[in-house]
Design a protein around this motif. Structure first.
Motif: not given
Length: 171
Positions: A94-110, A112-124
């Motif tokens: 099985l593959i386990i993500l090493e979040k501490a080692a991958a902190a920089a690319p993971l922060a960028l993913h977060e 990106i996700r936050a910006s997409y979530a903001a686009a739906t914030a005012d939708l019902s």
């Protein structure tokens, strides 16, 4: 606006979303000094709550087993993932993500996700349900279309190989 114009807007919008998302993923990957597929893999692993099989990763990314192995080797060498024995199947890992080692690319993913979530914030909830239903239908249709294309290519492959062999024999 009439139905046809609305359908045109939806279709054009979907195409632009796909293009812009691809461009953004490629740019973000380059910014991190990574291959875009490596960056997408980290995003996939981030979205999972538990270890993932290499087969699931390869299927998600649409890779061959060889390309998937090379990808996992690169990520492991970078310290971003760790392979661990599967507790129920001694022959697999099985593959386990090493979040501490991958902190920089993971922060960028977060981000990106936050910006997409903001686009739906005012939708019902009803709006989100309609969007989700549409996207699920398009995904299923795309899978069916792709499967048909793959099957057609496989069916035509022997015919193409025979034609190539015949043309070489006639030289």
């Amino acid at each position: 606006m009439d139905r046809r114009a609305l359908e045109g807007r939806v279709g054009a919008g979907l195409l632009q979303v796909m293009r812009r998302a691809e461009e953004g993923q490629e740019f973000a990957a380059r910014q991190q000094g990574m291959h875009p597929t490596d960056f997408r893999c980290l995003g996939y692993l981030l979205a999972q709550d538990s270890p993932v099989s290499p087969r699931d990763i390869i299927a998600y990314l649409g890779l061959t087993s060889g390309a998937g192995t090379a990808l996992l080797d690169r990520l492991e060498s970078a310290g971003f993932i760790r392979r661990v024995p599967h507790r129920d199947d001694r022959r697999s890992v099985l593959i386990i993500l090493e979040k501490a080692a991958a902190a920089a690319p993971l922060a960028l993913h977060e981000r990106i996700r936050a910006s997409y979530a903001a686009a739906t914030a005012d939708l019902s909830d009803a709006d989100l349900e309609a969007i989700a239903t549409y996207l699920e239908r398009v995904q299923a249709l795309s899978e069916q279309t792709n499967l048909g294309l793959y099957q057609q290519a496989e069916a035509e492959r022997p015919a193409l190989q025979n034609t190539e062999t015949d043309s070489r024999k006639n030289r």
